[in-house]
Design a protein around this motif. Structure first.
Motif, PDB file in Angstrom:
ATOM      1  N   SER A   1       1.896   6.353  -7.116  1.00 33.94           N
ATOM      2  CA  SER A   1       0.705   6.870  -7.792  1.00 33.94           C
ATOM      3  C   SER A   1       0.756   8.376  -7.983  1.00 33.94           C
TER       4      SER A   1
ATOM      5  N   ASP B   1      -1.030  -0.449 -11.760  1.00 31.39           N
ATOM      6  CA  ASP B   1      -1.353   0.517 -10.703  1.00 31.39           C
ATOM      7  C   ASP B   1      -2.413   1.507 -11.166  1.00 31.39           C
TER       8      ASP B   1
ATOM      9  N   SER C   1      -2.884   8.332 -14.583  1.00 33.00           N
ATOM     10  CA  SER C   1      -1.806   7.441 -14.150  1.00 33.00           C
ATOM     11  C   SER C   1      -1.051   6.841 -15.332  1.00 33.00           C
TER      12      SER C   1
ATOM     13  N   VAL D   1      -9.739   8.848  -3.284  1.00 34.46           N
ATOM     14  CA  VAL D   1     -10.352   9.466  -2.100  1.00 34.46           C
ATOM     15  C   VAL D   1     -11.794   9.872  -2.415  1.00 34.46           C
TER      16      VAL D   1
ATOM     17  N   PRO E   1      -0.779  12.082  -7.920  1.00 39.07           N
ATOM     18  CA  PRO E   1      -1.696  12.722  -6.965  1.00 39.07           C
ATOM     19  C   PRO E   1      -3.151  12.772  -7.445  1.00 39.07           C
TER      20      PRO E   1
ATOM     21  N   LEU F   1      -4.682   9.414  -6.678  1.00 41.90           N
ATOM     22  CA  LEU F   1      -4.979   9.318  -5.247  1.00 41.90           C
ATOM     23  C   LEU F   1      -6.210  10.147  -4.897  1.00 41.90           C
TER      24      LEU F   1
ATOM     25  N   LEU G   1       0.828  -1.212   0.000  1.00 38.79           N
ATOM     26  CA  LEU G   1       0.000   0.000   0.000  1.00 38.79           C
ATOM     27  C   LEU G   1       0.859   1.258   0.000  1.00 38.79           C
ATOM     28  N   LEU G   2       1.914   1.238   0.784  1.00 39.66           N
ATOM     29  CA  LEU G   2       2.824   2.383   0.826  1.00 39.66           C
ATOM     30  C   LEU G   2       3.508   2.562  -0.519  1.00 39.66           C
ATOM     31  N   ASP G   3       3.922   1.447  -1.132  1.00 37.85           N
ATOM     32  CA  ASP G   3       4.534   1.500  -2.457  1.00 37.85           C
ATOM     33  C   ASP G   3       3.560   2.069  -3.485  1.00 37.85           C
ATOM     34  N   PHE G   4       2.291   1.615  -3.431  1.00 37.06           N
ATOM     35  CA  PHE G   4       1.265   2.133  -4.340  1.00 37.06           C
ATOM     36  C   PHE G   4       1.084   3.639  -4.137  1.00 37.06           C
ATOM     37  N   TYR G   5       1.035   4.065  -2.888  1.00 37.34           N
ATOM     38  CA  TYR G   5       0.859   5.478  -2.562  1.00 37.34           C
ATOM     39  C   TYR G   5       2.017   6.311  -3.113  1.00 37.34           C
ATOM     40  N   LEU G   6       3.230   5.820  -2.945  1.00 36.40           N
ATOM     41  CA  LEU G   6       4.397   6.575  -3.396  1.00 36.40           C
ATOM     42  C   LEU G   6       4.515   6.622  -4.920  1.00 36.40           C
TER      43      LEU G   6
END
Length: 188
Positions: A12, A143, A119, A21, A14, A17, A5-10
């Motif tokens: 992706s 992703d 993306s 949200v 903005p 993301l 999840l952290l890897d996906f967040y970094l």
């Protein structure tokens, strides 16, 4: 799991993301609308079915809990016009919330697709800046497709909830219409 999840967040964009949200907020809102309206319509339908049953068993008017009672008790001359007005008011009340579910069902796939397109554009930008291998392309595209999947996921629930509430509203209006017809038949 947390590392992925952290890897996906970094990795992706903005915008992606932000789309995720927004789709999460949509999902929370549509669940709230559905469950609130479903339980309130079910409760209302139980009252109307009880009133209809008592009318069919020989009572002279609807029960005090019936929606039609608000229109009947204020008028001495009960006619088709008053009961039609009651039906319109009941239809308006019973179908509250359907439009937001319909809007969510039709727009969330496009919101998800927007996140995916952004993306993928970001992935192609990174490929152009480095020696693009197939692993970079496949990782970026997979992703990116998360946003489309999220949009479709929310749309499935919104459409299903819309159809369920529409059916419950139809049942409710049918019970009210039968009561209205029974009142008019007794009057004739």
């Amino acid at each position: 799991m947390i590392n992925s999840l952290l890897d996906f967040y970094l990795k992706s964009h903005p915008v992606t993301l932000g789309v995720l949200v927004l789709l999460s907020v949509y999902f929370i809102v549509l669940n709230w609308v559905f469950f609130y309206r479903y339980f309130s319509i079910n409760s209302w339908l139980e009252k109307e079915n009880a009133s209809l049953e008592s009318l069919l068993l020989g009572t002279s008017t609807v029960s005090a809990d019936s929606f039609l009672n608000n229109f009947i008790k204020t008028n001495t001359n009960i006619g088709r016009e008053i009961l039609d007005l009651a039906m319109l008011a009941a239809t308006k009340e019973a179908t509250k919330g359907l439009s937001i579910l319909s809007i969510f069902a039709s727009t969330t796939p496009f919101i998800g697709l927007f996140g995916t397109v952004v993306s993928i554009l970001d992935t192609f930008t990174h490929i152009g800046q480095s020696s693009g291998s197939m692993s970079i392309i496949s990782s970026g595209v997979s992703d990116a497709l998360v946003a489309t999947a999220a949009g479709i996921f929310v749309a499935i629930f919104a459409y299903t909830y819309h159809q369920m509430l529409k059916r419950k509203s139809f049942e409710l209006i049918g019970a009210l219409q039968m009561q209205s017809d029974a009142i008019l038949a007794r009057k004739a």
